[in-house]
Design a protein around this motif. Structure first.
Motif, PDB file in Angstrom:
ATOM      1  N   PHE A 100     -25.466  26.473  42.385  1.00  0.00           N
ATOM      2  CA  PHE A 100     -26.828  26.439  41.851  1.00  0.00           C
ATOM      3  C   PHE A 100     -27.078  27.274  40.597  1.00  0.00           C
ATOM      4  CE2 PHE A 100     -31.559  27.361  42.982  1.00  0.00           C
ATOM      5  CZ  PHE A 100     -32.008  26.231  42.308  1.00  0.00           C
TER       6      PHE A 100
ATOM      7  N   LYS B 103     -36.805  26.410  53.530  1.00  0.00           N
ATOM      8  CA  LYS B 103     -35.509  26.640  52.879  1.00  0.00           C
ATOM      9  C   LYS B 103     -35.575  28.007  52.218  1.00  0.00           C
ATOM     10  CE  LYS B 103     -34.385  21.949  51.432  1.00  0.00           C
ATOM     11  NZ  LYS B 103     -33.986  21.117  50.317  1.00  0.00           N
TER      12      LYS B 103
ATOM     13  N   ARG C 247     -33.079  21.582  41.050  1.00  0.00           N
ATOM     14  CA  ARG C 247     -32.988  21.646  42.514  1.00  0.00           C
ATOM     15  C   ARG C 247     -31.837  20.775  43.019  1.00  0.00           C
ATOM     16  NH1 ARG C 247     -37.148  23.991  45.516  1.00  0.00           N
ATOM     17  NH2 ARG C 247     -35.458  24.128  47.029  1.00  0.00           N
ATOM     18  N   GLY C 248     -31.151  21.272  44.015  1.00  0.00           N
ATOM     19  CA  GLY C 248     -29.992  20.546  44.555  1.00  0.00           C
ATOM     20  C   GLY C 248     -28.740  20.758  43.711  1.00  0.00           C
ATOM     21  N   GLY C 249     -28.819  21.697  42.766  1.00  0.00           N
ATOM     22  CA  GLY C 249     -27.762  21.854  41.774  1.00  0.00           C
ATOM     23  C   GLY C 249     -26.439  22.439  42.270  1.00  0.00           C
ATOM     24  N   SER C 250     -26.370  22.864  43.531  1.00  0.00           N
ATOM     25  CA  SER C 250     -25.072  23.336  44.042  1.00  0.00           C
ATOM     26  C   SER C 250     -24.048  22.209  44.040  1.00  0.00           C
ATOM     27  CB  SER C 250     -25.202  23.874  45.466  1.00  0.00           C
ATOM     28  OG  SER C 250     -26.115  24.931  45.494  1.00  0.00           O
ATOM     29  N   ASP C 251     -24.519  20.979  44.170  1.00  0.00           N
ATOM     30  CA  ASP C 251     -23.610  19.826  44.060  1.00  0.00           C
ATOM     31  C   ASP C 251     -22.916  19.841  42.704  1.00  0.00           C
ATOM     32  OD1 ASP C 251     -24.237  18.689  46.489  1.00  0.00           O
ATOM     33  OD2 ASP C 251     -25.706  17.281  45.674  1.00  0.00           O
TER      34      ASP C 251
ATOM     35  N   THR D 114     -34.387  28.932  49.454  1.00  0.00           N
ATOM     36  CA  THR D 114     -34.716  28.804  48.026  1.00  0.00           C
ATOM     37  C   THR D 114     -36.237  28.741  47.833  1.00  0.00           C
ATOM     38  OG1 THR D 114     -32.687  27.559  47.768  1.00  0.00           O
ATOM     39  CG2 THR D 114     -34.227  27.458  45.930  1.00  0.00           C
TER      40      THR D 114
ATOM     41  N   SER E  80     -24.478  26.342  49.364  1.00  0.00           N
ATOM     42  CA  SER E  80     -25.901  26.392  48.988  1.00  0.00           C
ATOM     43  C   SER E  80     -26.533  27.576  49.710  1.00  0.00           C
ATOM     44  CB  SER E  80     -26.628  25.139  49.453  1.00  0.00           C
ATOM     45  OG  SER E  80     -26.295  24.040  48.683  1.00  0.00           O
ATOM     46  N   ALA E  81     -27.804  27.774  49.479  1.00  0.00           N
ATOM     47  CA  ALA E  81     -28.563  28.767  50.254  1.00  0.00           C
ATOM     48  C   ALA E  81     -28.925  28.151  51.612  1.00  0.00           C
ATOM     49  CB  ALA E  81     -29.834  29.117  49.490  1.00  0.00           C
TER      50      ALA E  81
ATOM     51  N   GLU F  73     -28.229  31.562  47.136  1.00  0.00           N
ATOM     52  CA  GLU F  73     -26.819  31.178  47.086  1.00  0.00           C
ATOM     53  C   GLU F  73     -25.942  32.424  46.987  1.00  0.00           C
ATOM     54  OE1 GLU F  73     -29.101  29.135  46.047  1.00  0.00           O
ATOM     55  OE2 GLU F  73     -28.391  27.171  46.672  1.00  0.00           O
TER      56      GLU F  73
HETATM   57  N1  ASP Z   1     -30.683  25.909  47.043  1.00  0.00           N
HETATM   58  C1  ASP Z   1     -30.979  25.067  45.934  1.00  0.00           C
HETATM   59  C2  ASP Z   1     -32.078  24.080  46.307  1.00  0.00           C
HETATM   60  O1  ASP Z   1     -32.642  24.159  47.395  1.00  0.00           O
HETATM   61  C3  ASP Z   1     -29.764  24.387  45.377  1.00  0.00           C
HETATM   62  C4  ASP Z   1     -28.978  23.551  46.342  1.00  0.00           C
HETATM   63  O2  ASP Z   1     -29.165  23.653  47.542  1.00  0.00           O
HETATM   64  O3  ASP Z   1     -28.156  22.782  45.885  1.00  0.00           O
HETATM   65  O4  ASP Z   1     -32.405  23.241  45.513  1.00  0.00           O
END
Ligand code: ASP
Length: 438
Positions: A169, A48, A183-187, A50, A37-38, A115
């Motif tokens: 991401f 963050k 958001r959170g899409g690196s998962d 992002t 992730s970032a 990222e």
């Molecule tokens: N950096 C992005 C976020 O803050 C994606 C991630 O972390 O998964 O949502």
């Protein structure tokens, strides 16, 4: 078989965290493919990367100078580089980014650079190959994720490499423009990459030692769930458990790849293992696996004489919801009553929905109640066990909490209850106490 390892933003927030990540990767030769992730927050009040990028792009679109706006982001990355003792210079990359900001390359492009840059640094630090996600994570021209094309492109590319860092991401549309997941899409990128390399396991490294039975903001020191099935996780994350991006289950589930949630700050802890339903899985230590819930629901209560014998009644209402593009959560019914449980967010999408329902349903009575919370009590251990619902209701009744809605499917995997938002936290605590502490 290789492992796919994904590290969240808190695991890569600064050089110290990068070192922990490198130790984890180097301690197992199967950890060959990495999705970062970032950089996330280093301390409570930190930003963050992002979020900084979204803000920065907005400011540039509002007329600010890109170099000035981008400077804090560049400084954040430069500090990681110098603290790690690396000799790479990203100033050319920063120039390209500022240039593209000026050309209004889009919010997704802006956010994705966190990222992208972090991936370059991590690849350098690990001495791994860097694979730009824009080449291998692909969307169609409508902006929908293209799972098949991505899988074939990614497996072909990674199949030729001994190791790689693939930023999470984002990916690209057919015209090359950058598109991010939510958001959170690196998962999700991690899950897609795990599938593409037929990973033995998808290790998702974060800052907690696994999925917790309940939200730690609500329950004091909840226990970690050692094992759960994809389906249980899906139920819990849909209802608000936030450990993993809710979509990331689908790619690995179809390939039957387990997900192991691990803690970068405590790598020896076993974490949580999420396994396919078909896996031999030991009996859970408690009848319930987890509790999750959300605030912000309303009910539309419709009453009509002889509703049950009126052919097409439900269809007319459901068709209306479809044309209004409003999705609902639950549909508890009585003989002459129907309740639509709907999130306030969805309700807002159709400001005249109630009027329209009145028109198609011609009810005798109709009202809307807001302030509802939904709680899901999830667990494969509940199947065929008598008395689980009785224990939930007894616990709530002892605490003087009124239940407004009850919903349990025949799979017996979860019981969903609706109650007043004011009772939300107390209800989760009493259910937790009933099943985990007593
Ligand atoms: N950096 C992005 C976020 O803050 C994606 C991630 O972390 O998964 O949502």
């Amino acid at each position: 078989m290789p492992k796919l390892v994904k590290f969240g933003g808190s695991s890569l927030a600064d050089a110290n965290q990068f070192k922990k990540v490198a130790d984890i990767i180097k301690s197992d030769k199967h950890r060959r493919f990495v999705v970062p992730s970032a950089p996330g927050k280093r301390f409570g009040a930190d930003n963050k990367v992002t979020d900084m990028l979204y803000g920065c792009y907005e400011a540039v679109c509002g007329g600010s100078d890109p170099q000035t706006e981008f400077k804090p982001v560049a400084e954040r990355f430069n500090k990681i580089i110098s603290d790690l003792g690396l000799s790479i210079d990203l100033s050319k990359e920063y120039e390209i980014i500022c240039d593209n900001f000026k050309k209004k390359a889009g919010r997704d492009y802006a956010a994705s650079r966190g990222e992208y840059l972090n991936g370059i640094i991590l690849a350098e630090f690990l001495d791994f190959n860097f694979v730009d996600a824009a080449e291998v994570i692909l969307f169609d021209s409508y902006g929908n994720f293209d799972a098949d094309l991505t899988d074939s492109t990614l497996s072909l590319k990674l199949g030729t490499l001994k190791n790689a860092v693939i930023p999470g991401f984002y990916g690209a549309m057919p015209d090359g423009s950058i598109k991010t997941f939510s958001r959170g899409g690196s998962d999700f990128t991690g899950a897609v990459a795990a599938k593409a390399i037929s990973a033995s396991v998808y290790e998702n490294w974060t800052d907690v030692s696994g999925v917790l039975v309940a939200d730690p903001k609500i329950v004091l020191n909840p226990v970690v769930i050692e094992r759960l099935t994809y389906r249980e996780l899906r139920e819990l994350s849909y209802m608000g458990a936030t450990v993993l991006h809710e979509d990331c289950i689908f790619p690995v589930r179809s390939a039957k790849i387990p997900i192991n949630i691990k803690n970068t700050n405590d790598p020896s802890a076993a974490g949580t293992m999420i396994v396919p339903e078909s896996t031999e899985i030991s009996d859970p230590p408690y009848i319930i696996t987890g509790i999750a819930g959300k605030l912000g629901f309303s009910t539309i209560n419709i009453e009509k004489d002889e509703m049950n014998s009126e052919i097409g009644f439900f269809r007319r209402i459901l068709t209306l919801l479809e044309t209004e593009k409003v999705s609902f959560e639950h549909l508890p019914t009585g003989i002459d009553t129907m309740t639509i449980v709907i999130s306030d967010e969805n309700l807002k999408k159709s400001p005249r929905l109630i009027e329209k329902i009145e028109k198609v349903a011609k009810p005798n009575n109709m009202d809307v109640e807001d302030g509802l919370a939904l709680i899901a009590i999830v667990g494969r251990g509940m199947k065929n066990k008598k008395g689980t619902a009785a224990r939930i209701f007894a616990a709530l009744s002892h605490a003087d909490i009124n239940i407004r809605i009850i919903d349990q499917g025949s799979s017996e995997l979860n019981i969903i209850i609706g109650l007043d938002g004011d009772d939300f936290e107390q209800a989760i605590n009493v259910i937790y106490d009933m099943f985990i502490l007593s």
